[in-house]
Design an enzyme around this catalytic site. Structure first.
Site, PDB file in Angstrom:
ATOM      1  N   GLU A 443      -2.304   3.024   7.030  1.00  0.00           N
ATOM      2  CA  GLU A 443      -0.988   3.573   6.200  1.00  0.00           C
ATOM      3  C   GLU A 443      -1.230   3.448   4.706  1.00  0.00           C
ATOM      4  O   GLU A 443      -1.600   2.325   4.098  1.00  0.00           O
ATOM      5  CB  GLU A 443       0.255   2.601   6.538  1.00  0.00           C
ATOM      6  CG  GLU A 443       1.200   2.891   5.691  1.00  0.00           C
ATOM      7  CD  GLU A 443       2.275   1.760   5.881  1.00  0.00           C
ATOM      8  OE1 GLU A 443       2.159   0.917   6.813  1.00  0.00           O
ATOM      9  OE2 GLU A 443       3.631   1.735   5.267  1.00  0.00           O
ATOM     10  N   ASP A 516       1.284  -1.718   7.476  1.00  0.00           N
ATOM     11  CA  ASP A 516       1.712  -2.864   6.507  1.00  0.00           C
ATOM     12  C   ASP A 516       2.860  -3.721   7.758  1.00  0.00           C
ATOM     13  O   ASP A 516       3.325  -3.041   8.555  1.00  0.00           O
ATOM     14  CB  ASP A 516       2.957  -2.349   5.620  1.00  0.00           C
ATOM     15  CG  ASP A 516       2.043  -2.055   4.298  1.00  0.00           C
ATOM     16  OD1 ASP A 516       0.611  -2.126   4.365  1.00  0.00           O
ATOM     17  OD2 ASP A 516       2.331  -1.167   3.389  1.00  0.00           O
ATOM     18  N   ASP A 518       5.898  -4.426   7.322  1.00  0.00           N
ATOM     19  CA  ASP A 518       7.038  -4.272   6.936  1.00  0.00           C
ATOM     20  C   ASP A 518       7.725  -3.246   7.720  1.00  0.00           C
ATOM     21  O   ASP A 518       7.320  -2.748   8.866  1.00  0.00           O
ATOM     22  CB  ASP A 518       7.422  -4.103   5.473  1.00  0.00           C
ATOM     23  CG  ASP A 518       6.518  -2.755   4.912  1.00  0.00           C
ATOM     24  OD1 ASP A 518       5.917  -2.251   6.080  1.00  0.00           O
ATOM     25  OD2 ASP A 518       6.441  -2.701   3.610  1.00  0.00           O
ATOM     26  N   ASP A 520       8.951  -0.073   6.931  1.00  0.00           N
ATOM     27  CA  ASP A 520       8.208   1.073   6.811  1.00  0.00           C
ATOM     28  C   ASP A 520       6.955   1.149   7.755  1.00  0.00           C
ATOM     29  O   ASP A 520       6.620   2.176   8.384  1.00  0.00           O
ATOM     30  CB  ASP A 520       7.906   1.440   5.192  1.00  0.00           C
ATOM     31  CG  ASP A 520       8.973   2.093   4.578  1.00  0.00           C
ATOM     32  OD1 ASP A 520       9.887   2.165   5.241  1.00  0.00           O
ATOM     33  OD2 ASP A 520       8.943   2.118   3.365  1.00  0.00           O
TER      34      ASP A 520
END
Ligand code: 0RA
Length: 674
Positions: A443, A516, A518, A520
């Site tokens: 990503e 990541d 998180d 997203d």
């Protein structure tokens, strides 16, 4: 007789094994020595397979027409009980053996079938190895049978009877029941924790496939108490509706076809098919043989597809819905938005393919083809409105296909997909042997840059992805191929798309998603998994897809650095650091948990990585990419129909079911089974 001499009996004869005994010792020992040969593996999948194996025996009893209720309990101590109201395992003494039939069924490999030439017992694939395999892999197992007015009981340890079969009470008049309780062997299964939801999914599937049976599961473990019951009088028609719960249907009610015919040996093959069309583009066909999901398809699927294409085409022409000179409808056009369940019962299934889930029996194709052809033909005549909607939908699919074929840029894209050239953004590895190569899908360009510098370029390739990829759940293939990021992924993997996907052409044996930690990141991961699930499902099925596990925390103390993958590990490291201090008789220091980047007085820093991009190349290599030290999670499909439903809930149009799903599954956020 060699094959029925038990291990315990052989042992009793002063350790003098006769030649006859040896073969049996091999049979029983073999299961414990090489459990994977019998149950696939000894991970969570193999563990749950033990339950399925026992339940399958009860289902066999149901298929023979004798069992209506099956009950599974996860007991307080973690053992599992399966109860069915079938005929009960026979308990009489077998003259040749001088011991109870019950003991033989429980301790001899493949003994079950010898007593009862039950038509639909499974002879290949993973299931159907026999309850003796479960016994061999259990620390202990208890069986209780009610029949002939008696309750018979026997207990085993690691497959060996503790004593002979005993009558422990009276059964009510006419009552028949088999109750098996087992505790998996901790020396074989590292993790013995059964998952309620995993077992429940299989029981739900069995309930859809066997509408006459009611299945119940109860969790009795402390703080996990729950129960679920599955009984679907609508059978596979309800199954189709369940799979498509969040996808609007084009027709009023699923088509249902049922029939049977004799195979070349004169034995009955039973066919049941149900399907409907939704307003989307992917094809979701789930095929089963004797209740086993045939992921790789086979002759039954070919028969179904052939009948579907031919019957719908004939109807279209005959009713002037399709103009022959204008457009030709192909099989693909009739499968856009199709959701189907094919369930057949075959007396002697031959399973082929890489995962032994492809039906090989050649006679089955024409049997399925004729049942579906006939029944669908009738249905179309009786439901002209629905028939018209199906043909019109297929025409739109054909037009879209034709339009994209004509578009010049598709030819270029096709060449690219055929391996004409690799994407410019791909940093490929130098080794050519796919077996040793890995592809990291990363990503973001900044993390991609770190990964390129940190990797071992001999066998690790990096493909950075810019932002969110397209949601493939809502687009046709040609639209999907217009998306550059997705095209790069297909091209890098090099094995084609959808039906043309050829696992022999895969350029890497591990495809590792690195996103990541998180919101997203998890969205991007889900988008990627949806892409693989819809267009390269075999990649997942063959175990090629993995998720990287970057650390969440870094703890720095002087020159020492520690990484923690979750809060628990972080706290453990902190505790260890504290106690190290004490044992060294140094002055006691308090190591506080601090906010990211803040340097506390004692000199230890705990930072929380927000994104992969924050790690430098060396950090990324040592924590997340070095095969010697990293953890990667393999993505598996526990239950194909449920996975399909889940993806449509997560990525589809409707908001309310998605919200409900997320709420229900919030506690499983770190569980990556799809
Ligand atoms: C062998 C023969 C018969 C039934 C069974 C096995 C049987 C096995 C299992 C395993 C779980 N539940 C089961 N129920 C039955 C037929 C017995 C007869 O002819 O009465």
């Amino acid at each position: 007789m060699a094959e029925v001499t038990s291990k315990s009996k052989a042992k009793k004869s002063n350790g003098d094994y006769t030649a006859d005994d040896i073969t049996v010792l091999k049979g029983l020992e073999a299961v414990r020595r090489r459990p994977a040969m019998y149950i696939g593996d000894v991970s969570a999948r193999g563990l749950h397979h033990l339950v399925y194996e026992v339940v399958d025996n009860s289902i066999d009893e149901a298929l023979a027409g004798y069992c209506k209720n099956i009950e599974v309990k996860i007991n307080k101590d973690g053992s599992v009980t399966v109860i069915d109201d079938g005929r009960g395992i026979p308990t009489g003494i077998i003259a040749d053996e001088k011991r109870s039939a019950l003991e033989v069924v429980m301790t001899v490999l493949h003994a079950g079938g010898k007593f009862d030439k039950n038509t639909y017992k499974v002879s290949g694939g993973l299931h159907g190895v026999g309850v003796s395999v479960v016994n061999a892999l259990s620390e202990w197992l208890e069986v209780e049978v009610r029949r002939d007015g008696k309750i018979s009981f026997q207990k085993y340890k690691r497959g060996d009877p503790v004593e002979t079969v005993k009558v422990i009470g009276k059964a009510e008049k006419g009552q028949t029941e088999t109750k098996i309780t087992f505790m998996p062997d901790g020396t074989i299964f590292k993790n013995r924790a059964f998952k309620f939801e995993t077992i429940a999914e299989r029981l739900r599937e069995l309930a859809f496939l066997n509408k006459e049976v009611s299945l119940e599961i109860t969790d009795l473990r402390a703080n996990q108490e729950q129960t679920d019951r599955f009984h679907f009088v609508g059978g596979i028609v309800e199954f189709v509706q369940y799979i498509d719960a969040t996808r609007p249907s084009v027709i009023k009610k699923p088509v249902y076809a049922k029939g049977a015919d004799k195979d070349e040996n004169g034995r009955m093959v039973e066919v049941e098919v149900s399907f409907q069309y939704n307003d989307q583009y992917s094809e979701n066909v789930f095929s089963y043989v004797n209740n086993i999901n045939t992921h790789e398809g086979g002759t039954h699927l070919v028969g179904f597809r052939t009948a579907l294409t031919r019957t719908l085409n004939n109807y279209g022409y005959k009713n002037n819905l399709v103009k022959e000179d204008k457009i030709t409808l192909t099989g693909d056009d009739f499968r856009e938005g199709l959701t189907a369940v094919i369930s057949i019962k075959v007396p002697e299934p031959q399973f082929e393919g890489q995962t032994k889930t492809k039906l090989g029996n050649s006679e089955v194709k024409s049997i399925v083809e004729s049942v579906v052809g006939q029944e669908l033909g009738n249905w179309l005549e009786q439901n002209p409105g629905d028939a018209k909607r199906i043909i019109e939908k297929s025409l739109r699919a054909a037009e879209a296909r034709e339009a994209s074929r004509k578009a010049r840029d598709l030819t270029r894209r096709k060449n690219a997909l055929d391996g004409g050239g690799l994407p410019g953004k791909l940093a490929d590895c130098s080794i050519n042997d796919p077996e040793h190569c890995e592809l990291y899908l990363v990503e973001g360009d900044s993390a991609g840059g770190s990964a390129k510098q940190g990797r071992d370029r001999r066998f690790q390739a990096i493909l950075p992805l810019k932002g969110k990829i397209l949601n493939v759940e809502k687009a046709r293939l040609h639209k999907i191929l217009e998306n550059e990021e997705i095209r790069n992924i297909f091209t890098a993997i090099g094995a084609g798309v959808g039906d043309d996907f050829d696992p022999a052409k895969i350029r890497y044996s591990k495809i590792i998603l690195m996103c990541d930690a998180d919101v997203d990141g998890s969205h991007i991961r889900t988008l990627l998994l949806t892409l693989f699930f819809r267009y390269m499902k075999q990649l997942i099925e063959l175990g090629h897809v993995y998720i990287a596990q970057p650390p969440l925390y870094k703890i720095k103390k002087g020159k020492q650095e520690f990484y923690a993958f979750d809060e628990e590990e972080r706290d453990e490291i902190l505790k260890r650091l504290k106690s190290e201090k004490k044992s060294a008789h140094e002055e006691e220091e308090v190591i506080e948990i601090v906010e990211e980047g803040v340097v506390p007085k004692n000199g230890s820093v705990i930072s929380r990585f927000k994104g992969l991009g924050e790690m430098n190349p060396e950090q990324l290599w040592s924590t997340t990419m070095n095969p010697e030290t990293r953890t990667i999670l393999q993505v598996t499909i526990e239950n194909a129909a449920d996975a399909d439903r889940t993806f449509s809930i997560l990525m589809g149009d409707e908001v309310e079911p998605r919200r409900a799903f997320i709420e229900k599954n919030a506690k499983y956020v770190r569980n990556l089974d799809v």
